[in-house]
Design an enzyme around this catalytic site. Structure first.
Site, short mmCIF file in Angstrom:
data_model
loop_
_atom_site.label_atom_id
_atom_site.label_comp_id
_atom_site.label_asym_id
_atom_site.label_seq_id
_atom_site.Cartn_x
_atom_site.Cartn_y
_atom_site.Cartn_z
N SER A 193 -6.83 80.24 67.76
CA SER A 193 -8.23 80.52 67.36
C SER A 193 -8.50 81.98 67.04
O SER A 193 -9.56 82.30 66.49
CB SER A 193 -9.19 80.09 68.47
OG SER A 193 -9.34 78.70 68.46
N LYS A 217 -9.51 82.73 63.62
CA LYS A 217 -10.82 82.33 63.06
C LYS A 217 -11.67 83.50 62.55
O LYS A 217 -12.21 83.42 61.45
CB LYS A 217 -11.59 81.50 64.08
CG LYS A 217 -10.95 80.13 64.36
CD LYS A 217 -11.64 79.44 65.52
CE LYS A 217 -11.02 78.09 65.85
NZ LYS A 217 -11.55 77.52 67.10
N TYR A 271 -5.57 74.54 58.02
CA TYR A 271 -6.15 75.19 59.21
C TYR A 271 -5.11 75.25 60.34
O TYR A 271 -5.00 76.26 61.05
CB TYR A 271 -7.40 74.42 59.64
CG TYR A 271 -7.83 74.69 61.06
CD1 TYR A 271 -8.57 75.83 61.39
CD2 TYR A 271 -7.49 73.82 62.09
CE1 TYR A 271 -8.95 76.09 62.69
CE2 TYR A 271 -7.86 74.06 63.40
CZ TYR A 271 -8.59 75.20 63.69
OH TYR A 271 -8.96 75.46 65.00
N TYR A 281 -16.59 81.66 73.45
CA TYR A 281 -17.17 80.33 73.69
C TYR A 281 -18.22 80.38 74.79
O TYR A 281 -19.05 81.26 74.83
CB TYR A 281 -16.05 79.33 74.01
CG TYR A 281 -15.01 79.30 72.93
CD1 TYR A 281 -15.35 78.91 71.64
CD2 TYR A 281 -13.71 79.68 73.17
CE1 TYR A 281 -14.41 78.90 70.64
CE2 TYR A 281 -12.76 79.67 72.17
CZ TYR A 281 -13.12 79.28 70.91
OH TYR A 281 -12.20 79.29 69.92
N VAL A 340 -5.95 79.45 72.32
CA VAL A 340 -5.40 78.57 73.37
C VAL A 340 -3.95 78.87 73.74
O VAL A 340 -3.48 78.40 74.77
CB VAL A 340 -5.47 77.07 73.02
CG1 VAL A 340 -6.79 76.48 73.34
CG2 VAL A 340 -5.03 76.78 71.62
O1 DON Z 1 -7.72 73.72 66.58
C1 DON Z 1 -7.20 73.86 67.68
O2 DON Z 1 -7.46 73.10 68.59
C2 DON Z 1 -6.20 74.99 67.89
N1 DON Z 1 -5.36 75.15 66.76
C3 DON Z 1 -6.91 76.29 68.15
C4 DON Z 1 -7.88 76.20 69.30
C5 DON Z 1 -8.09 77.49 70.03
O3 DON Z 1 -7.28 78.38 70.03
C6 DON Z 1 -9.29 77.53 70.86
N2 DON Z 1 -9.43 78.83 71.49
N3 DON Z 1 -9.53 79.24 72.55
#
Ligand code: DON
Length: 428
Positions: free
Chosen positions: A64, A67, A191, A243, A261
């Site tokens: 993330s 983003k 993505y 978040y 994550v």
């Molecule tokens: O879309 C997803 O679920 C992962 N590729 C990225 C999510 C993420 O890193 C959330 N952040 N804390």
């Protein structure tokens, strides 16, 4: 001598290392199986100096943390209006993968949650970009922020795609709402590749510093995005980057940030520092436990909070006097921003109308902020409207734009001969 910054980072590292609380992300196979032990911290300063502690060369997937940078690239490619029409900038207070659209506008609430990030991803490269072109553009754009060529971890990407149904549902929802035109499968593939770009904490610190320097990479000196875009991205990171923990983060840490994550956290403190941390165990909000602890400690020790009150402004008027030939000399000093430029304007306002020259000496001005430049130019225009000629002494080229707005402005590299000191000839 080793700089104390290195010792300081080593201390922070040691202090957080024993904290083994939290869990790895378990919904992506590669992340669930990752070694939970690595820990690293890196800093990058505005002149590109880098510091690190721990496993700083280890690569991990950006997830993330991509983003905010994809959002920046969408703003660069499509402009503020188009991006804003597709994605809002309101904190959602929801989990990152929440299925939600604003009930009034039909837009995702912000570009940091997945539904918003899928939408900004689809905007990159303009309306005619193919999925492959968009993917290449994003890797190239992230590389510009990092100052080196980044690559995609195809294994991690494939592993996430094994079970990406929720993101597919979000992309399909956006397609149904008419906010994206692409095939949802292509958007999720692109993505997921974006999230699988490999970085180190060094990369994160440079990417953060690029935002914190207003869009200029401190290693390559390349302008990646405009200052307006960098500011917008850091603003959205501040309200939405962590978040559900965004409020706590803002009061305890106060550094615009984004977590991922896989265990990374990126921080960008405007004008001061870029920070990257990596440690895979996450707290209940999905933020790296050791990373949060390290950021909290650094913010507290070093006053790195964005709301920290700056040092008091020095008197911007270093000297004001009349020169031997009857001109007025106003020598400014210190950074020219709103409060110091206001002092300069107050001084200009005391100069009576007349046809003599006003010499504005910027030799001791280390930098001019946007507000300072606008105000200085306005002040110079007011003086010309009252009959004065304007001469600026600007040996370090601090005033770089807008001088064409001041009729007859002349530049000198040093003060004219014969300028008297204030003590000898105070202005009237
Ligand atoms: O879309 C997803 O679920 C992962 N590729 C990225 C999510 C993420 O890193 C959330 N952040 N804390």
């Amino acid at each position: 001598m080793q700089t104390p910054v290195t010792t300081y980072l080593d201390d922070i590292y040691e202090c957080c290392l024993d904290n083994r609380s939290g869990e790895r992300a378990d919904y992506i196979r590669e992340l669930a199986e990752a070694d939970p032990e690595p820990f690293a911290i890196a800093l990058c300063t505005p002149d590109g100096t880098q510091y690190s502690a721990g496993d700083a060369l280890r690569e991990f997937t950006i997830q993330s943390i991509s983003k905010p940078f994809a959002y920046a690239l969408a703003l660069r490619d499509r402009g503020f209006e188009a991006v804003n029409a597709a994605v809002d900038v309101e904190p959602s207070g929801d989990a990152f993968n929440e299925i939600s659209l604003d009930e009034h506008t039909g837009r995702p609430e912000n570009p940091m949650i997945n539904i918003g990030a899928l939408t900004t991803h689809a905007l990159i490269g303009g309306p005619d970009a193919s999925a492959a072109q968009r993917s290449a553009l994003i890797v190239e754009g992230l590389s510009q922020f990092a100052g080196r060529e980044l690559t995609v971890d195809e294994g991690a990407c494939a592993s996430e795609l094994e079970d990406a149904w929720r993101n597919l549902a979000l992309a399909a929802l956006m397609r149904a709402a008419g906010k994206i035109e692409d095939d949802p499968d292509d958007v999720v593939l692109g993505y997921t590749r974006q999230c699988a770009v490999r970085v180190t904490v060094h990369d994160l610190s440079v990417m953060g510093m690029t935002l914190a320097r207003g869009g200029v990479n401190p290693l390559t000196q390349e302008r990646v995005v405009s200052p307006e875009i960098a500011q917008q991205v850091m603003a959205v990171m501040t309200s939405c980057g962590m978040y559900d923990a965004a409020g706590d983060w803002l009061s305890h840490v106060g550094i615009p940030a984004k977590s991922g994550v896989s265990g990374g956290i990126l921080g960008a403190l405007p004008g001061q520092v870029g920070i990257g941390t990596f440690s895979p165990r996450l707290d209940a909000f999905g933020n790296s436990v050791r990373g949060v602890q390290a950021f909290e400690q650094m913010s507290k020790d070093m006053g790195m909070h964005m709301m920290a009150i700056p040092a008091p402004t020095i008197n911007a008027i270093g000297q004001h006097c009349r020169t031997a030939d009857g001109s007025k000399l106003v020598a400014l000093q210190g950074v020219l921003d709103f409060p110091t430029a206001e002092m300069a304007l107050r001084r200009f306002a005391q100069i009576p109308p007349g046809s003599d020259d006003v010499i504005i000496d910027l030799t001791l001005v280390p930098s001019i902020a946007q507000a300072g430049a606008k105000m200085l130019l306005t002040g110079m225009r007011s003086l010309t409207a009252e009959g004065h000629g304007i001469v600026i002494v600007d040996p370090h080229q601090r005033l770089t734009a807008g001088e064409d707005q001041v009729t007859g402005l002349r530049r000198l590299d040093s003060r004219p001969r014969g300028a008297l000191t204030a003590a000898e000839a105070p202005t009237g």
